[in-house]
Design a protein around this motif. Sequence first.
Motif, short mmCIF file in Angstrom:
data_model
loop_
_atom_site.label_atom_id
_atom_site.label_comp_id
_atom_site.label_asym_id
_atom_site.label_seq_id
_atom_site.Cartn_x
_atom_site.Cartn_y
_atom_site.Cartn_z
N UNK A 1 0.82 -1.21 0.00
CA UNK A 1 0.00 0.00 0.00
C UNK A 1 0.86 1.26 0.00
N UNK A 2 1.89 1.27 0.81
CA UNK A 2 2.75 2.45 0.89
C UNK A 2 3.54 2.67 -0.39
N UNK A 3 3.95 1.57 -1.03
CA UNK A 3 4.65 1.71 -2.31
C UNK A 3 3.73 2.31 -3.37
N UNK A 4 2.47 1.86 -3.38
CA UNK A 4 1.53 2.36 -4.38
C UNK A 4 1.14 3.81 -4.12
N UNK A 5 0.98 4.17 -2.84
CA UNK A 5 0.48 5.51 -2.52
C UNK A 5 1.60 6.54 -2.41
N UNK A 6 2.70 6.16 -1.76
CA UNK A 6 3.79 7.11 -1.55
C UNK A 6 4.93 6.94 -2.56
N UNK A 7 5.07 5.75 -3.12
CA UNK A 7 6.19 5.51 -4.03
C UNK A 7 5.92 5.91 -5.47
N UNK B 1 4.11 8.37 -6.77
CA UNK B 1 4.26 9.79 -7.12
C UNK B 1 5.68 10.21 -7.46
N UNK B 2 6.67 9.47 -6.97
CA UNK B 2 8.06 9.81 -7.30
C UNK B 2 8.39 9.56 -8.76
N UNK B 3 7.56 8.75 -9.45
CA UNK B 3 7.76 8.51 -10.89
C UNK B 3 6.65 9.16 -11.71
N UNK B 4 5.94 10.09 -11.08
CA UNK B 4 4.93 10.85 -11.80
C UNK B 4 3.55 10.22 -11.87
N UNK B 5 3.27 9.18 -11.05
CA UNK B 5 1.97 8.51 -11.05
C UNK B 5 1.34 8.70 -9.67
N UNK B 6 0.16 9.29 -9.65
CA UNK B 6 -0.55 9.50 -8.40
C UNK B 6 -1.76 8.56 -8.34
N UNK B 7 -1.95 7.95 -7.19
CA UNK B 7 -3.02 6.97 -7.01
C UNK B 7 -3.87 7.35 -5.81
N UNK B 8 -5.18 7.22 -5.95
CA UNK B 8 -6.09 7.48 -4.84
C UNK B 8 -5.91 6.42 -3.75
N UNK B 9 -6.14 6.80 -2.48
CA UNK B 9 -6.00 5.81 -1.41
C UNK B 9 -6.86 4.57 -1.61
N UNK B 10 -8.05 4.76 -2.17
CA UNK B 10 -8.94 3.62 -2.39
C UNK B 10 -8.29 2.58 -3.29
N UNK B 11 -7.73 3.02 -4.41
CA UNK B 11 -7.13 2.08 -5.35
C UNK B 11 -5.84 1.49 -4.81
N UNK B 12 -5.12 2.25 -4.01
CA UNK B 12 -3.91 1.70 -3.39
C UNK B 12 -4.27 0.56 -2.44
N UNK B 13 -5.35 0.75 -1.67
CA UNK B 13 -5.80 -0.31 -0.74
C UNK B 13 -6.28 -1.53 -1.52
N UNK B 14 -7.12 -1.31 -2.53
CA UNK B 14 -7.70 -2.43 -3.28
C UNK B 14 -6.63 -3.21 -4.02
#
Length: 313
Positions: A119-125, A127-140
Amino acid sequence: MSTSVLYDVPGPRAILRNRVIAMITIVVVIAIVGFFVYRFSLTGQFSAAKWGIFTYSTIWEQILQALGKTLSAFAAAAAGSIVLGFVLAIGRLSDHRVVRVPVAAITEVFRAVPVLVMMMLLYYGLPSVGVRMEPYWAVVIALVIYNGSVLAEALRAGIESLPRGQKEAGYAIGLRKSGVMRLILLPQAVRAMLPVIVSQLVVTMKDTALGFIITYPELLYLAKQLSSNVQFGRPLLPSAIVIGGIYIAMCLILSGVAKWLEARTNKSPRTRGRRGGAHPVTATVPVQPNDPRLHPEGTNTEIISTQYRDGDR
């Protein structure tokens, strides 16, 4: 003296020793629980003022909204996990090494990465490569990746635990591998591994609580906010009891649905033959005395073979 398969039946001294150990364990557990209750009482966690926060309709509206967020993430994660589990399990059972080896590597990697780290890689990691993900999709997505890989191993184990003759008989009656998997192996494996699948779905539901780390507004996130409310004296214990009770209720409901599905599956005509019942035979097809659908010992493969033969007439 009678003996057990796993261990020797304890004698009088062993029985006395076990009873003493059990009594000491009970006393220790009661003492620990009593100590925590005493400390909670000293800090005023049982006072009516701290429970007063749950007398407001606005708070219950927030709880219902958080419950909806939790169930939404669980529903999407459960469906995705089951689909991914079937895909990975079938891929690991492939006869082609070019498919089997990469799928096995992906499954092991997915199982090794903790859900919270994913989850932390998807949500916080990302954005460092220019991709932002909503918390909902990071959890799912994190829940799908981990639980799907675990379900894949459970389904693969269920398929491989079936008698080898089931698969060979399927090939003998002219079925391709897809037909053998779809008509013979997978239905039996799913029924056999249903308790494991349900227990993993319960884990999926509880793991949605990890979403509060990445600010997903689910039940645990709301419980943290409620427990830090200064106006009501930081009601930590009341918030934990209410939100924890909701989680317990959801898990019990899911277990009840699983038992209902298992009972319904056991009553299905397709499984009745394995459990001692007769299989239905249409009246338009001539019935032979040795038709396996008329005998409790008829296997699924024999029944499928007979149905295929009747369809050719």
